[in-house]
Scaffold this motif. Structure first.
Motif, PDB file in Angstrom:
ATOM      1  N   ALA A   3      42.317  40.739  12.484  1.00 12.38           N
ATOM      2  CA  ALA A   3      43.582  41.080  13.654  1.00 12.38           C
ATOM      3  C   ALA A   3      42.657  41.939  14.917  1.00 12.38           C
ATOM      4  CB  ALA A   3      44.574  41.894  13.860  1.00 12.38           C
ATOM      5  N   GLU A   4      42.685  43.520  14.302  1.00  9.76           N
ATOM      6  CA  GLU A   4      41.479  43.822  15.283  1.00  9.76           C
ATOM      7  C   GLU A   4      39.988  42.850  16.269  1.00  9.76           C
ATOM      8  OE1 GLU A   4      37.316  46.651  16.818  1.00  9.76           O
ATOM      9  OE2 GLU A   4      38.902  45.521  14.836  1.00  9.76           O
ATOM     10  N   ILE A   5      38.972  42.370  14.779  1.00  6.05           N
ATOM     11  CA  ILE A   5      38.155  42.021  14.982  1.00  6.05           C
ATOM     12  C   ILE A   5      38.476  40.551  15.975  1.00  6.05           C
ATOM     13  CG2 ILE A   5      36.203  39.948  13.705  1.00  6.05           C
ATOM     14  CD1 ILE A   5      36.600  42.276  11.894  1.00  6.05           C
ATOM     15  N   TRP A   6      39.396  39.886  15.940  1.00  2.96           N
ATOM     16  CA  TRP A   6      39.588  38.733  16.487  1.00  2.96           C
ATOM     17  C   TRP A   6      40.406  39.369  17.774  1.00  2.96           C
ATOM     18  CZ3 TRP A   6      40.016  34.279  15.058  1.00  2.96           C
ATOM     19  CH2 TRP A   6      40.193  33.475  16.208  1.00  2.96           C
ATOM     20  N   ALA A   7      40.996  40.227  17.972  1.00  2.00           N
ATOM     21  CA  ALA A   7      41.515  40.653  19.612  1.00  2.00           C
ATOM     22  C   ALA A   7      40.372  41.315  20.400  1.00  2.00           C
ATOM     23  CB  ALA A   7      42.233  41.850  19.110  1.00  2.00           C
ATOM     24  N   LEU A   8      39.573  41.487  19.961  1.00  2.00           N
ATOM     25  CA  LEU A   8      38.185  42.633  20.388  1.00  2.00           C
ATOM     26  C   LEU A   8      36.767  42.060  20.477  1.00  2.00           C
ATOM     27  CD1 LEU A   8      36.991  45.680  22.037  1.00  2.00           C
ATOM     28  CD2 LEU A   8      36.301  46.380  19.731  1.00  2.00           C
ATOM     29  N   ARG A   9      37.080  41.450  19.706  1.00  2.00           N
ATOM     30  CA  ARG A   9      35.200  40.789  19.451  1.00  2.00           C
ATOM     31  C   ARG A   9      35.650  39.311  19.243  1.00  2.00           C
ATOM     32  NH1 ARG A   9      32.827  45.778  19.152  1.00  2.00           N
ATOM     33  NH2 ARG A   9      33.083  47.092  17.102  1.00  2.00           N
ATOM     34  N   VAL A  10      36.246  38.935  19.195  1.00  2.00           N
ATOM     35  CA  VAL A  10      36.232  37.521  19.958  1.00  2.00           C
ATOM     36  C   VAL A  10      37.152  37.034  21.049  1.00  2.00           C
ATOM     37  CG1 VAL A  10      37.306  34.830  18.978  1.00  2.00           C
ATOM     38  CG2 VAL A  10      36.267  36.818  17.195  1.00  2.00           C
ATOM     39  N   ARG A  11      38.129  37.987  21.641  1.00  2.00           N
ATOM     40  CA  ARG A  11      39.200  37.774  22.609  1.00  2.00           C
ATOM     41  C   ARG A  11      38.710  38.425  23.673  1.00  2.00           C
ATOM     42  NH1 ARG A  11      43.169  33.971  22.347  1.00  2.00           N
ATOM     43  NH2 ARG A  11      43.590  34.494  24.316  1.00  2.00           N
ATOM     44  N   GLN A  12      37.818  40.008  22.848  1.00  2.00           N
ATOM     45  CA  GLN A  12      37.665  41.015  24.467  1.00  2.00           C
ATOM     46  C   GLN A  12      38.769  41.533  25.035  1.00  2.00           C
ATOM     47  OE1 GLN A  12      35.021  37.738  24.838  1.00  2.00           O
ATOM     48  NE2 GLN A  12      34.444  38.721  23.096  1.00  2.00           N
ATOM     49  N   TYR A  13      39.717  41.414  23.902  1.00  2.00           N
ATOM     50  CA  TYR A  13      40.779  42.497  24.441  1.00  2.00           C
ATOM     51  C   TYR A  13      40.881  43.944  24.182  1.00  2.00           C
ATOM     52  CZ  TYR A  13      43.827  38.497  26.346  1.00  2.00           C
ATOM     53  OH  TYR A  13      44.127  36.818  27.024  1.00  2.00           O
ATOM     54  N   ASN A  14      41.394  44.986  24.757  1.00  2.00           N
ATOM     55  CA  ASN A  14      41.038  46.282  24.664  1.00  2.00           C
ATOM     56  C   ASN A  14      42.186  47.120  24.364  1.00  2.00           C
ATOM     57  OD1 ASN A  14      41.836  46.778  27.659  1.00  2.00           O
ATOM     58  ND2 ASN A  14      40.167  46.780  28.355  1.00  2.00           N
TER      59      ASN A  14
END
Length: 259
Positions: A157-168
């Motif tokens: 979930a962290e990878i999807w948020a930060l790496r894929v969707r650029q949420y921080n």
């Protein structure tokens, strides 16, 4: 064998070795370690689990059943069904039995469900440049004791948020009884006082964590289960920094389906 695009399976990997018998178990184990995902996990004698992206109505109904069962077992009312748009849901399975789930809802202009109780705190984060997402509907079947299942759900979930969707920035809402767990095991920070969540009929507290801080912790501890005796958090059970990059590339290929 189905392709990833057909199955949406992200990882397959062994369940973690019981700590009381860890040394003997490692002697018997194959060169694969609990921090080495394969795609998909092969049918071997070593017990394993898989995590996939949820993209069918049947899968959503299955994880809702697990969430409702776990909430009911703790005396909470069932959480409100979230809108399917702007949400990613992950599903962990052992031998095709759903044993865990975690969803991520993104703040993309409509706000977050957390705004109902915590709009002041969330708006303060937004003004400081936080691009928010909410981790929600975390549920693990009570018989599953594997730290790798929970760690994998959180890390993907962290990878999807930060790496894929650029949420921080992650926000979560938890019962006050669980605050110490999230502080100790994942380093979340308390952002609010205790409030009454009428939806689940239980008290709740807002927690948050900067995903760039999570990334630094992963770079230091990720993929190093041997550090778990001294670093008593989930971070040694997460994937290594190098494996995270490979998983991000793998998940990027599915991102158009979930924007």
């Amino acid at each position: 064998m189905h392709s990833l695009a057909q199955t949406n399976t992200i990882i397959g990997m062994p369940l973690d070795v019981p700590r009381h018998n860890k040394e003997d178990a490692f002697k018997r184990q194959t060169p694969l370690t609990p921090q080495t995902p394969v795609y998909p996990w092969p049918d071997k004698q070593i017990p394993g689990f898989k995590v996939k992206l949820v993209n069918t109505r049947n899968d959503r109904e299955t994880i809702d059943m697990l969430v409702n069962e776990r909430f009911s077992s703790r005396g909470y009312a069932h959480p409100e069904a979230s809108k399917t748009g702007n949400i990613l849901s992950l599903q962990a399975t052992i031998e095709n039995r759903v044993v865990g789930t975690l969803s991520v809802q993104f703040d993309a202009g409509e706000g977050l469900p957390l705004d109902k109780l915590y709009q002041f705190e969330l708006d303060s984060l937004r003004r400081r440049g936080a691009k928010l997402c909410q981790f929600t509907k975390l549920a693990i079947e009570k018989e599953v004791k594997s730290r790798s299942v929970l760690a994998s759900l959180f890390h993907l979930a962290e990878i999807w948020a930060l790496r894929v969707r650029q949420y921080n920035y992650i926000c979560i809402e938890v019962n006050p009884r669980h605050v110490a767990f999230y502080q100790r095991m994942l380093k979340f920070t308390v952002l609010s006082d205790v409030r009454d969540n009428q939806q689940v009929q239980a008290p709740s507290v807002l927690l948050g964590i900067d995903l760039h801080y999570v990334a630094r912790m992963i770079e230091i501890f990720g993929g190093k289960p041997e550090l778990a005796d001294t670093e008593r958090s989930f971070y040694p059970y997460l994937f290594s920094h190098e494996e995270e990059a490979r998983l991000a590339a793998r998940m990027q290929g599915l991102s158009e389906q979930y924007k």
